[in-house]
Each structure stands twice: as C-alpha cells, then as structure tokens.
Design an enzyme around this catalytic site. Structure first.
Site, PDB file in Angstrom:
ATOM      1  CB  SER A   1      -0.931  -0.005   1.219  1.00 41.39           C
ATOM      2  OG  SER A   1      -0.186  -0.228   2.405  1.00 41.39           O
TER       3      SER A   1
ATOM      4  CG  ASN B   1      -4.215  -5.065  12.413  1.00 42.63           C
ATOM      5  OD1 ASN B   1      -3.608  -4.915  11.356  1.00 42.63           O
ATOM      6  ND2 ASN B   1      -4.639  -6.246  12.832  1.00 42.63           N
TER       7      ASN B   1
ATOM      8  CB  THR C   1     -41.828  25.224  -9.396  1.00 35.86           C
ATOM      9  OG1 THR C   1     -42.882  25.693 -10.231  1.00 35.86           O
ATOM     10  CG2 THR C   1     -41.820  26.023  -8.105  1.00 35.86           C
ATOM     11  CG  HIS C   2     -42.571  21.901 -12.374  1.00 32.11           C
ATOM     12  ND1 HIS C   2     -42.735  20.558 -12.110  1.00 32.11           N
ATOM     13  CD2 HIS C   2     -43.401  22.564 -11.530  1.00 32.11           C
ATOM     14  CE1 HIS C   2     -43.661  20.422 -11.158  1.00 32.11           C
ATOM     15  NE2 HIS C   2     -44.060  21.617 -10.779  1.00 32.11           N
TER      16      HIS C   2
ATOM     17  CB  SER D   1     -14.682  25.799 -28.702  1.00 33.43           C
ATOM     18  OG  SER D   1     -14.627  25.033 -29.889  1.00 33.43           O
TER      19      SER D   1
ATOM     20  CE  LYS E   1     -19.674  26.057 -28.082  1.00 29.38           C
ATOM     21  NZ  LYS E   1     -20.618  25.551 -27.160  1.00 29.38           N
TER      22      LYS E   1
ATOM     23  CG  ASN F   1     -17.405  26.019 -23.854  1.00 29.05           C
ATOM     24  OD1 ASN F   1     -18.411  26.523 -24.355  1.00 29.05           O
ATOM     25  ND2 ASN F   1     -16.498  25.373 -24.561  1.00 29.05           N
TER      26      ASN F   1
ATOM     27  CD  GLN G   1      -3.176  -2.413   1.716  1.00 28.62           C
ATOM     28  OE1 GLN G   1      -2.505  -2.702   2.692  1.00 28.62           O
ATOM     29  NE2 GLN G   1      -2.912  -2.896   0.519  1.00 28.62           N
TER      30      GLN G   1
HETATM   31  N1  ARG Z   1      -1.487  -1.350   4.850  1.00 25.26           N
HETATM   32  C1  ARG Z   1      -2.387  -1.860   5.816  1.00 25.26           C
HETATM   33  C2  ARG Z   1      -3.724  -1.146   5.721  1.00 25.26           C
HETATM   34  O1  ARG Z   1      -3.785  -0.118   5.129  1.00 25.26           O
HETATM   35  C3  ARG Z   1      -1.806  -1.688   7.176  1.00 25.26           C
HETATM   36  C4  ARG Z   1      -2.280  -2.681   8.189  1.00 25.26           C
HETATM   37  C5  ARG Z   1      -1.676  -3.982   7.925  1.00 25.26           C
HETATM   38  N2  ARG Z   1      -2.013  -4.940   8.916  1.00 25.26           N
HETATM   39  C6  ARG Z   1      -1.938  -6.241   8.684  1.00 25.26           C
HETATM   40  N3  ARG Z   1      -2.263  -7.019   9.622  1.00 25.26           N
HETATM   41  N4  ARG Z   1      -1.553  -6.716   7.533  1.00 25.26           N
HETATM   42  O2  ARG Z   1      -4.732  -1.588   6.170  1.00 25.26           O
END
Ligand code: ARG
Length: 458
Positions: free
Chosen positions: A23, A111, A156-157, A278, A284, A286, A323
């Site tokens: 990530s 986590n 309205t409308h 344009s 134009k 826009n 993630q």
């Molecule tokens: N890159 C992970 C996320 O965004 C971080 C947490 C990873 N934890 C794990 N147990 N693999 O959620």
C-alpha cells in the site's frame, strides 16, 4: 522487499503478490500522521516505564529526522522495498538508531497504527473541508447583501413561478452549506476517539496508558472496544457521505450557473479566468469549471459506495480488505477540496446581469399569484380568483403581452373587481416586498437571516 514479518516464512513473496499487497504507493501520504502517532506512542511507553527516557528521546529524534529528510527530498520513499509507510518508517528508524528503533513497535500492531494514522489524517481533512465551506459561505453572504433588491424569477419545474431576489436564491445555498458544516462538526465529535493501544485486535499485555496517548493527540479519549477500534471505518463512511452531500449541493449550484450562463438566459457571466474556449468554435466561452464540479460529483459518490461495499461483509476484526479505504477516500478528499476552492473563486468573480434577471422576472407571469391574491383582497374567493387570473393569462398569451401591460378597461372586461391599484399590486417590487415572513424573499426578512448567519460565521 524489506518486510517486518519474514520470520515464519521460508520463501520470498512472489513479486507480483508483493505489489498487489503493498500500500506504500498511496499510504505514503500518511507519513506525517504515522510519525505523529509513533511519537505519541513512545512518549506514553516511556511514561509507563516500558521504554527508558533515553530510548524515547533517541526514537523521537530518529523519527523527526526521517520526516525532515523525506520532506526535504533527501530521503525518498522506495516503493519496491517497503510494503507500507509503517514499514518504511520502522526500517529507517532501525537503520538510523539501531536497537532502540526495534522497540518502537512495543505494544502496538499495524492494525491500531493504521487505524490511528487514517483517523489523524481524516480529522485534518474534516477541518480543511469545513474551512473551505466557510470561505464559500462568506462569498454567498456578500452576494446576498449586494443583491437584496435584484429581482429574478424563482422557478418550479424550471418554469418561471414567482418573483424572488438573487439574495433569496443564494440564501437557499447558504442554508445547504451551513447544514453541511454542521454535519462535519457532528462527524468530528463522533470520530474523535483514539484507537491506539487496541493492538492487533485484543489490546496488549503491556500497561499502556491509553487515556494519555489520546490526550497527547487531542482526542476526546480512547476508543472503548479494541476489536471495534481496528475494524471501524464508520467515521470515514460518514465523512464520505457528508462529502457526497456537499458535492450534490455544489453540483446543483453548478447546474444553475451553467443554465444562467447560457445564451438563452444570460443571467450571469463567468469570468474569463474561470472559463475555457473551443478549439474549433471561436465564439465559445464555456463554463467548464461548473461542469467539472458537476461531473466530479460522481467519483465522490463512488468513493462512498465503494467503501460501504468493502465493509459490508467483513467479519471482525481487521481484514486486509480495509486497506481499500485509502485510495478512494484520498481521491474524494482531494476532489472535494479542489471543487470547493475553484467553485468559490468562480462565484467570487462572476458577474450578475441584473437587468436580464429583472426583465426575465417581468415576463412569464411570475406575478400571477399576486394578481389572484389581489382579487382575494377585494373579497373574491381564492378558487374563483385563480380561475379569473388563469383566463387573464390566456388572454395575455394570445395578445403576446403581460398582466401589468393591460389597460384597466381590458382588465375589467375579465373581472369588474380590478381597480387602478392592481398595477402597484403586481409590480415586481410589491410582489417581493410583500413576502416578509421569515424565510421569504422580502428584503426585511432577508436582512434578518443575513444578520443571523453573519453572527454565526464570525
Ligand atoms: N497497509 C495496511 C492497511 O492499510 C496496514 C495494516 C496492515 N495490517 C496487517 N495485519 N496486515 O490496512
């Protein structure tokens, strides 16, 4: 690949798996928050005598060095080596300070770490978005003060209905965006509890002081269930829902500006700095910014639906699915902030063609309700008055004229109740000024509303 967890593995991760899993490409955005969270964590660990003060100081200065060097460009985040921002920071810390660096992760899991980082980051975004809406509200409010007697048709409308003022029309958006801010403030309060200390899912055996960690990072307090702490993304969903609502409001406003800017309406002229041309049609100019704001609304809704869908089947507690919260959320944050900023600039520089608005309000029978109310004032029951004015409108359409342009003789042929005072009763000024209950377009009522909002905004 420099992984935090190689111990129990006998094979290298497949390269493609590594990249699929990583990530770092997007969570590198959380560097600041990751380091802020780690500094709070070790400060708490030292206070609880889990780390020594020397270790704490070494770690903090190592972390600050990593942040400074990354920001200055001296250190680059290598996306082929580190799985995520947390691994990047920890690996470099150990590189820089040795064994003390290996103690950073005591009593913590990625986590609760990622839950914290994302919350810290999102909390800042809530504030930033709020500040940008405030800027927009100030521009709306100024336009209202300047246009208390700029008459225009209310629709309205998308059919001309009754006369209003530009101040009144903008006042509707003032209310919408004010509610958006109040939603943000609710979300901020509800989310502002600290997940750090939840560990992987079941807390830790170390004597952490979670209240203290929370306090160090300006949270209201610690979260109260460690499973929920690492599995909760409600606050993000709520925020994305609020962002979607903001975009929906911006999109409606954009749509109106596009219509008002059209050759047919010409109620406004968007500044050259906020329009584009344009490549083929030289005439134009826009309203691209308004169109893009309207268009980008879709991707913000997309982020909301995406995260709701990601979360809907997840068993407790952490799952890697989560993630997937980041890219869509980051994209939504960036999109909304850009849209708010550009939309506000476009509004601030936009010119209103007051004469066109007023002329438009004068035809299209926007005063027909007031003409009926005039008859009611003379003792005609409303339903009969409605019928009489309906016939009057038909007569005007056939003669291609308007109610106020008819002679008293013509009016009397339709109903003998009409007198000379009908002309004043159906003038734009009267139609608007007589609407003076709170919330209506009468300038005195509008002034009260403006004063109320002004006081709240300061
Ligand atoms: N890159 C992970 C996320 O965004 C971080 C947490 C990873 N934890 C794990 N147990 N693999 O959620």
């Amino acid at each position: 690949m420099a992984q935090l967890w190689g111990g129990r593995f006998t094979k290298e991760t497949d390269w493609k798996v590594y990249h699929f899993n990583a990530s770092i490409g997007f969570d590198k955005r959380l560097l600041n928050e990751d380091i802020e969270g780690s500094i709070a964590h070790v400060t708490m660990l030292a206070k609880q005598q889990i780390l020594t003060e020397t270790e704490r100081d070494q770690i903090i200065s190592g972390l600050r060095g990593i942040l400074d060097d990354t920001l200055s460009g001296k250190l680059t985040i290598d996306e082929d080596t580190y799985e995520d921002v947390h691994s990047f920071v920890e690996a470099h810390l150990i590189d820089r300070i040795g064994d003390a660096g290996k103690k950073l992760h005591t009593g913590r899991s990625r986590n609760d770490q990622v839950a914290l980082d994302m919350k810290l980051y999102t909390r800042k975004q809530v504030k930033e978005v709020d500040g940008l809406i405030k800027e927009l509200l100030l521009v709306i409010l100024q336009t209202m003060e300047d246009n208390l007697e700029t008459y225009m048709p209310g629709f309205t409308h998308l059919q001309k209905a009754q006369p209003i003022t530009l101040a009144h029309h903008f006042g509707a958006y003032l209310e919408m965006f004010t509610r958006d801010r109040s939603r943000l403030s609710d979300i901020y309060e509800r989310m502002n509890y600290c997940p750090l200390g939840a560990g992987a899912l079941a807390g830790t055996t170390y004597p952490l002081d979670r209240e203290y960690s929370a306090q160090l990072m300006d949270f209201q307090g610690p979260t109260l269930n460690s499973m929920d702490s690492v599995a909760d993304r409600d606050y993000l969903i709520e925020f994305l829902a609020a962002l979607s609502t903001i975009m929906m409001h911006l999109s409606r406003f954009s749509e109106e500006i596009i219509i008002w800017n059209s050759n047919e309406y010409q109620f406004v002229e968007i500044d050259d700095a906020y329009s584009t041309g344009s490549s083929i049609m030289p005439q134009k100019k826009n309203p691209d910014i308004a169109e893009l704001v309207r268009g980008k609304t879709g991707r913000v809704y997309g982020a909301l639906v995406s995260l709701l869908t990601t979360m809907k089947g997840l068993p407790l507690a952490y799952n890697k699915d989560m993630q997937e919260d980041k890219e869509v959320a980051f994209d939504a944050f960036d999109t909304v902030k850009d849209c708010l900023e550009l939309f506000t600039g476009m509004l601030r520089t936009m010119k209103f063609k007051k004469d066109r608005m007023e002329k438009s309000a004068m035809n299209g029978f926007t005063n027909a309700t007031d003409a009926a109310d005039y008859l009611v004032g003379k003792g005609v029951p409303f339903r009969d008055a409605h019928g009489i004015i309906g016939r009057l409108v038909l007569y005007c359409i056939e003669k291609n004229t308007s109610i106020d342009a008819l002679s008293l003789k013509e009016l009397k042929e339709i109903s003998p109740v009409f007198e000379e005072d009908i002309y004043d009763a159906v003038s734009l000024k009267t139609c608007v000024e007589k609407r003076l209950t709170i919330g209506a377009p009468g300038p005195d009522a509008m002034k009260e509303v403006i004063a109320f909002h002004k006081a709240r905004l300061q």
